[in-house]
Design a protein around this motif. Structure first.
Motif, PDB file in Angstrom:
ATOM      1  N   ASP A 107       0.838  -1.202   0.000  1.00 42.79           N
ATOM      2  CA  ASP A 107       0.000   0.000   0.000  1.00 42.79           C
ATOM      3  C   ASP A 107       0.871   1.249   0.000  1.00 42.79           C
ATOM      4  N   TRP A 108       1.878   1.243   0.853  1.00 46.91           N
ATOM      5  CA  TRP A 108       2.762   2.409   0.967  1.00 46.91           C
ATOM      6  C   TRP A 108       3.564   2.634  -0.311  1.00 46.91           C
ATOM      7  N   ALA A 109       4.008   1.553  -0.936  1.00 43.42           N
ATOM      8  CA  ALA A 109       4.779   1.689  -2.175  1.00 43.42           C
ATOM      9  C   ALA A 109       3.939   2.295  -3.293  1.00 43.42           C
ATOM     10  N   LEU A 110       2.703   1.831  -3.419  1.00 44.18           N
ATOM     11  CA  LEU A 110       1.813   2.364  -4.452  1.00 44.18           C
ATOM     12  C   LEU A 110       1.476   3.827  -4.176  1.00 44.18           C
ATOM     13  N   ALA A 111       1.234   4.154  -2.907  1.00 41.60           N
ATOM     14  CA  ALA A 111       0.921   5.544  -2.549  1.00 41.60           C
ATOM     15  C   ALA A 111       2.128   6.440  -2.793  1.00 41.60           C
ATOM     16  N   ASP A 112       3.309   5.935  -2.461  1.00 38.69           N
ATOM     17  CA  ASP A 112       4.535   6.710  -2.651  1.00 38.69           C
ATOM     18  C   ASP A 112       4.764   6.998  -4.129  1.00 38.69           C
ATOM     19  N   ALA A 113       4.433   6.020  -4.967  1.00 41.28           N
ATOM     20  CA  ALA A 113       4.626   6.190  -6.411  1.00 41.28           C
ATOM     21  C   ALA A 113       3.559   7.099  -7.007  1.00 41.28           C
ATOM     22  N   GLY A 114       2.456   7.299  -6.281  1.00 38.64           N
ATOM     23  CA  GLY A 114       1.381   8.140  -6.794  1.00 38.64           C
ATOM     24  C   GLY A 114       0.743   7.564  -8.037  1.00 38.64           C
ATOM     25  N   ILE A 115       0.678   6.241  -8.100  1.00 38.79           N
ATOM     26  CA  ILE A 115       0.165   5.594  -9.303  1.00 38.79           C
ATOM     27  C   ILE A 115      -1.289   5.176  -9.109  1.00 38.79           C
ATOM     28  N   ASP A 116      -2.077   5.375 -10.123  1.00 43.24           N
ATOM     29  CA  ASP A 116      -3.468   4.926 -10.131  1.00 43.24           C
ATOM     30  C   ASP A 116      -3.513   3.644 -10.941  1.00 43.24           C
ATOM     31  N   THR A 117      -3.626   2.513 -10.240  1.00 40.98           N
ATOM     32  CA  THR A 117      -3.582   1.231 -10.939  1.00 40.98           C
ATOM     33  C   THR A 117      -4.720   1.078 -11.938  1.00 40.98           C
ATOM     34  N   ILE A 158      -4.746  -9.519  -5.399  1.00 41.25           N
ATOM     35  CA  ILE A 158      -6.201  -9.488  -5.248  1.00 41.25           C
ATOM     36  C   ILE A 158      -6.656  -8.138  -4.711  1.00 41.25           C
ATOM     37  N   ARG A 159      -5.972  -7.652  -3.689  1.00 39.89           N
ATOM     38  CA  ARG A 159      -6.376  -6.393  -3.038  1.00 39.89           C
ATOM     39  C   ARG A 159      -6.383  -5.224  -4.014  1.00 39.89           C
ATOM     40  N   HIS A 160      -5.399  -5.191  -4.914  1.00 40.74           N
ATOM     41  CA  HIS A 160      -5.267  -4.058  -5.831  1.00 40.74           C
ATOM     42  C   HIS A 160      -5.691  -4.397  -7.256  1.00 40.74           C
ATOM     43  N   LYS A 161      -6.280  -5.586  -7.439  1.00 36.68           N
ATOM     44  CA  LYS A 161      -6.755  -6.014  -8.751  1.00 36.68           C
ATOM     45  C   LYS A 161      -5.637  -5.952  -9.801  1.00 36.68           C
ATOM     46  N   LEU A 162      -4.504  -6.521  -9.448  1.00 43.02           N
ATOM     47  CA  LEU A 162      -3.342  -6.530 -10.335  1.00 43.02           C
ATOM     48  C   LEU A 162      -3.256  -7.890 -11.026  1.00 43.02           C
ATOM     49  N   ARG A 163      -3.473  -7.902 -12.326  1.00 42.07           N
ATOM     50  CA  ARG A 163      -3.575  -9.156 -13.059  1.00 42.07           C
ATOM     51  C   ARG A 163      -2.402  -9.419 -13.996  1.00 42.07           C
ATOM     52  N   GLY A 164      -1.341  -8.675 -13.821  1.00 41.66           N
ATOM     53  CA  GLY A 164      -0.166  -8.890 -14.651  1.00 41.66           C
ATOM     54  C   GLY A 164       0.609 -10.125 -14.204  1.00 41.66           C
ATOM     55  N   PRO A 165       1.788 -10.366 -14.774  1.00 40.61           N
ATOM     56  CA  PRO A 165       2.575 -11.559 -14.444  1.00 40.61           C
ATOM     57  C   PRO A 165       2.969 -11.560 -12.970  1.00 40.61           C
ATOM     58  N   SER A 166       2.718 -12.663 -12.300  1.00 39.76           N
ATOM     59  CA  SER A 166       3.015 -12.749 -10.882  1.00 39.76           C
ATOM     60  C   SER A 166       3.838 -13.987 -10.582  1.00 39.76           C
ATOM     61  N   GLY A 167       4.508 -13.953  -9.434  1.00 38.45           N
ATOM     62  CA  GLY A 167       5.332 -15.092  -9.059  1.00 38.45           C
ATOM     63  C   GLY A 167       5.800 -14.963  -7.623  1.00 38.45           C
ATOM     64  N   VAL A 168       6.439 -16.018  -7.144  1.00 35.46           N
ATOM     65  CA  VAL A 168       6.989 -16.008  -5.787  1.00 35.46           C
ATOM     66  C   VAL A 168       8.296 -16.775  -5.797  1.00 35.46           C
ATOM     67  N   LEU A 169       9.240 -16.301  -4.978  1.00 35.12           N
ATOM     68  CA  LEU A 169      10.566 -16.903  -4.927  1.00 35.12           C
ATOM     69  C   LEU A 169      10.899 -17.334  -3.507  1.00 35.12           C
ATOM     70  N   LEU A 170      11.597 -18.443  -3.385  1.00 34.29           N
ATOM     71  CA  LEU A 170      12.103 -18.886  -2.093  1.00 34.29           C
ATOM     72  C   LEU A 170      13.614 -19.046  -2.219  1.00 34.29           C
ATOM     73  N   THR A 171      14.328 -17.969  -1.991  1.00 31.72           N
ATOM     74  CA  THR A 171      15.789 -18.005  -2.101  1.00 31.72           C
ATOM     75  C   THR A 171      16.448 -17.416  -0.864  1.00 31.72           C
TER      76      THR A 171
END
Length: 261
Positions: free
Chosen positions: A81-91, A147-160
């Motif tokens: 939330d803070w990162a999106l607000a800081d960027a001032g971006i409207d998703t 889900i919270r921000h309705k972001l449907r672009g490429p997603s993934g998770v890493l365990l490193t």
């Protein structure tokens, strides 16, 4: 070649909530390490951790999400939330599949999992939350943020492990170079509970020093191991042209390169 720049930052760290507080503490050399308070660690050989203090989830997370999220995921959602607000971006102004999410976590939401397994053992299966089916999973931060921000672009998770946050940024850069305008990326963990503590102790790599000022000395001859911490950072990476086109308020820097072995 498409350039990937950082336009938003969100930090939930043991030595500071929010980028400003975290950076101020970092410049002052203020540590976030101290005795474990999230559970009674007296019986364990390792008793020092980096806990996020002063964080009230109810102030940042919608009530409907509280029953289905672990402490780890709440910290990740807040940082995003803070990162999106800081960027001032409207998703909503970007293409429907324009923003992706790539996060890392070393173990998952173990505190949630421990609580539900305790309910199973002590009370019975009818007392186990249906959210146990996914809330413990190491991919849950990516899922809940998208889900919270309705972001449907490429997603993934890493365990490193300790490199996870940086690896997530590297993968986000790849998506931007493929033509996607923006990606949320970073790493958030929170495994300060018995179920998350014991396997780390079993590795033999955790520090057993009780003095917070001496417990973690990674570059010293008297280094005794690592100290677990919780929290992390989420960044918003954007295509440089896209950021300029929307008039991004600030650009913290460019992710100029990335490699891993």
């Amino acid at each position: 070649m498409t350039a990937a720049v950082v336009t938003g930052l969100g930090v939930t760290a043991p030595n500071g909530l929010g980028t400003e507080e975290f950076w101020k503490a970092t410049l002052a050399g203020e540590s976030g390490l101290g005795p474990v308070t999230r559970f009674d660690a007296a019986q364990y050989p390792s008793r020092i951790a980096g806990e996020v203090t002063g964080y009230a989830a109810e102030e940042h997370i919608p009530s409907r999400l509280m029953p289905q999220t672990d402490h780890m995921t709440r910290l990740a959602l807040t940082a995003a939330d803070w990162a999106l607000a800081d960027a001032g971006i409207d998703t909503g102004e970007l293409p429907e599949y324009g923003i992706g999410v790539v996060t890392s976590a070393s173990g998952g939401a173990v505190e949630f999992g421990q609580r539900e397994l305790q309910n199973l053992w002590s009370k019975g299966k009818e007392y186990v939350s249906a959210y146990q089916s996914f809330a413990w999973f190491y991919a849950v931060n990516t899922g809940q943020i998208s889900i919270r921000h309705k972001l449907r672009g490429p997603s993934g998770v890493l365990l490193t492990e300790q490199a996870g946050g940086i690896d997530a940024i590297g993968h986000a850069r790849r998506h931007i170079r493929k033509g996607f305008p923006a990606v949320i990326a970073g790493g958030v963990d929170a495994a300060i509970c018995p179920w998350g503590w014991v396997p780390q102790i079993a590795s033999g790599l955790m520090s057993t020093v009780d003095d917070p000022a001496r417990a973690y000395l990674p570059f010293a001859a008297e280094a005794s191991g690592y100290v677990p911490g919780e929290g992390g950072a989420i960044l918003l990476l954007e295509d440089a042209e896209s950021a300029a086109g929307r008039g991004a308020e600030h650009i913290y820097g460019e992710i100029a390169g990335y490699a891993a072995t």
